[in-house]
Design a protein around this motif. Structure first.
Motif, short mmCIF file in Angstrom:
data_model
loop_
_atom_site.label_atom_id
_atom_site.label_comp_id
_atom_site.label_asym_id
_atom_site.label_seq_id
_atom_site.Cartn_x
_atom_site.Cartn_y
_atom_site.Cartn_z
N GLU A 175 -14.19 10.84 -2.94
CA GLU A 175 -13.75 9.88 -1.94
C GLU A 175 -14.21 10.39 -0.56
O GLU A 175 -15.07 11.25 -0.48
CB GLU A 175 -12.22 9.74 -2.01
CG GLU A 175 -11.76 9.31 -3.40
CD GLU A 175 -10.25 9.16 -3.50
OE1 GLU A 175 -9.55 9.25 -2.46
OE2 GLU A 175 -9.76 8.97 -4.62
N ARG A 176 -13.61 9.87 0.48
CA ARG A 176 -14.06 10.13 1.85
C ARG A 176 -14.19 11.63 2.16
O ARG A 176 -15.23 12.09 2.65
CB ARG A 176 -13.07 9.48 2.83
CG ARG A 176 -13.47 9.54 4.28
CD ARG A 176 -12.53 8.70 5.13
NE ARG A 176 -11.12 9.00 4.86
CZ ARG A 176 -10.45 10.00 5.43
NH1 ARG A 176 -11.05 10.79 6.29
NH2 ARG A 176 -9.18 10.20 5.12
N GLN A 180 -17.59 13.72 3.14
CA GLN A 180 -17.72 14.46 4.41
C GLN A 180 -18.21 15.88 4.14
O GLN A 180 -19.04 16.40 4.85
CB GLN A 180 -16.37 14.46 5.13
CG GLN A 180 -16.44 14.99 6.56
CD GLN A 180 -17.47 14.21 7.39
OE1 GLN A 180 -17.46 12.99 7.44
NE2 GLN A 180 -18.40 14.93 8.03
N ASN A 203 -12.80 3.29 -1.85
CA ASN A 203 -12.76 4.63 -1.25
C ASN A 203 -13.87 5.55 -1.78
O ASN A 203 -14.00 6.68 -1.35
CB ASN A 203 -11.37 5.27 -1.43
CG ASN A 203 -10.97 5.42 -2.88
OD1 ASN A 203 -11.81 5.45 -3.78
ND2 ASN A 203 -9.66 5.50 -3.14
N ASP A 206 -19.19 4.20 1.10
CA ASP A 206 -19.22 3.50 2.38
C ASP A 206 -20.68 3.40 2.85
O ASP A 206 -21.59 3.91 2.20
CB ASP A 206 -18.30 4.16 3.43
CG ASP A 206 -18.73 5.57 3.78
OD1 ASP A 206 -19.86 5.97 3.42
OD2 ASP A 206 -17.94 6.27 4.43
#
Ligand SMILES: [Zn+2]
Ligand SMILES: [Zn+2]
Length: 336
Positions: A175-176, A180, A203, A206
């Motif tokens: 997920e995010r 990152q 999620n 993106d």
């Protein structure tokens, strides 16, 4: 039709295991890597499919993270086929399925009757099954992420395969926060084929991530009519313009990457007429009952391994009803 891979070809089959993930990689020298195996109830079917594909042993059995929709079916594989090496993130995780997976891993056998190597996998691990093909692990990294919406998802094994015919990126359920971390590590993400993260959940993908990966082809491993509404319409909108394959619509997805740089894709179910990315996905209402915790105001699926004590449980007829009452979803609800 599932058939053994032709010689000297890299074949990757995204296996339809319902709501879950499973992909079999067969390298040109016949060595095999199985990445995840769907839920436990998919195990027998998965083993049958592997046999149809001519698989006699698994050289690398990869559990991207300990959620049941990734490791459940691997238990039957560990019981049915010789396995040389098991890859796991080895993060502390309490669940009956993960416990069974570890037990099956301990009891598994290599082709010569020994115990398979159990490898705690971190970024930097590199493998060269054949001289011109490499497998690179990009995540997770020490220390593992903690305190995210779903730590098992965010610590998924992420890896890329680079071959003369093209490249593939396997993302587990990151997920995010997991994305990152890949950016922070300056991981090389650009690939031809993306296994879309987290069954197409919003999620899991993106715009920034898709810009970095810039895939020609995207694969969503997802079960028809699943209760999470995967793949989410936001993800499908982001993938517009790419070639998108979905296991819920097309069954098993067979990719062959030859040295001629041509990517051949076949599926076991024919593509429905309306399969474009702008297809209206009907998100099934979350009508199944959920269990709330009076103390934390969090609600769970009835199958969650972290249900509150019976005296603190509140029953709701649906997730919507729980949310109306001010409860928020536990990680188990978003989907594993
Ligand atoms: Zn999952
Ligand atoms: Zn997961």
């Amino acid at each position: 039709m599932l058939e053994p891979a032709p010689k000297d070809t890299l074949q990757v089959v995204f296996l339809d295991v319902g709501q879950g993930d499973s992909a079999l990689v067969v390298f040109p020298n016949g060595k095999t890597m199985l990445i995840d195996g769907g839920e436990t109830d998919q195990g027998r079917r998965l083993v049958q499919k592997l046999q149809q594909l001519g698989v006699k042993q698994i050289d690398w059995l990869v559990a991207t993270h300990p959620h049941s929709d990734h490791i459940g079916g691997l238990i039957q594989v560990l019981k049915s086929l010789p396995v040389l090496e098991i890859w796991d993130i080895a993060m502390p995780f309490e669940s009956p399925v993960y416990r069974d997976f570890l037990l099956a891993a301990r009891a598994a056998k290599t082709p010569d009757g020994k115990r398979p190597a159990f490898r705690k996998v971190r970024s930097g691990l590199k493998l060269q099954p054949v001289p011109n093909i490499s497998v690179s692990v990009l995540a997770p990294r020490e220390p593992l992420l903690s305190g995210t919406r779903s730590d098992p998802n965010n610590n998924s094994i992420v890896m890329r395969i680079d071959a003369p015919g093209g490249s593939l990126l396997f993302t587990g359920d990151i997920e995010r926060e997991g994305r990152q971390r890949l950016y922070d590590a300056r991981a090389n993400l650009g690939t031809d084929v993306l296994k879309v993260s987290h069954h197409g959940a919003a999620n899991g993908t993106d715009k920034a991530f898709l810009n970095r990966v810039n895939p020609r082809v995207a694969v969503i491993s997802v079960g028809a009519g699943n209760r999470y509404g995967h793949p989410h319409k936001e993800t499908l909108a982001l993938l517009q313009g790419k070639r998108v394959y979905r296991t819920d619509l097309q069954g098993d997805i067979i990719m062959r990457l030859g040295a001629d740089k041509k990517l051949q894709v076949a599926t076991t179910r024919s593509t429905p007429a309306r399969q474009s990315a702008d297809e209206k996905t009907t998100r099934p209402p979350l009508t199944s009952a959920v269990v709330g915790s009076r103390n934390s105001k969090v609600y769970h699926t009835p199958e969650c391994s972290q249900l509150p004590k019976p005296e603190n449980q509140v029953r709701f007829r649906s997730a919507q009803e729980a949310e109306k009452a001010g409860y928020r979803p536990h990680a188990c609800v978003e989907g594993e």
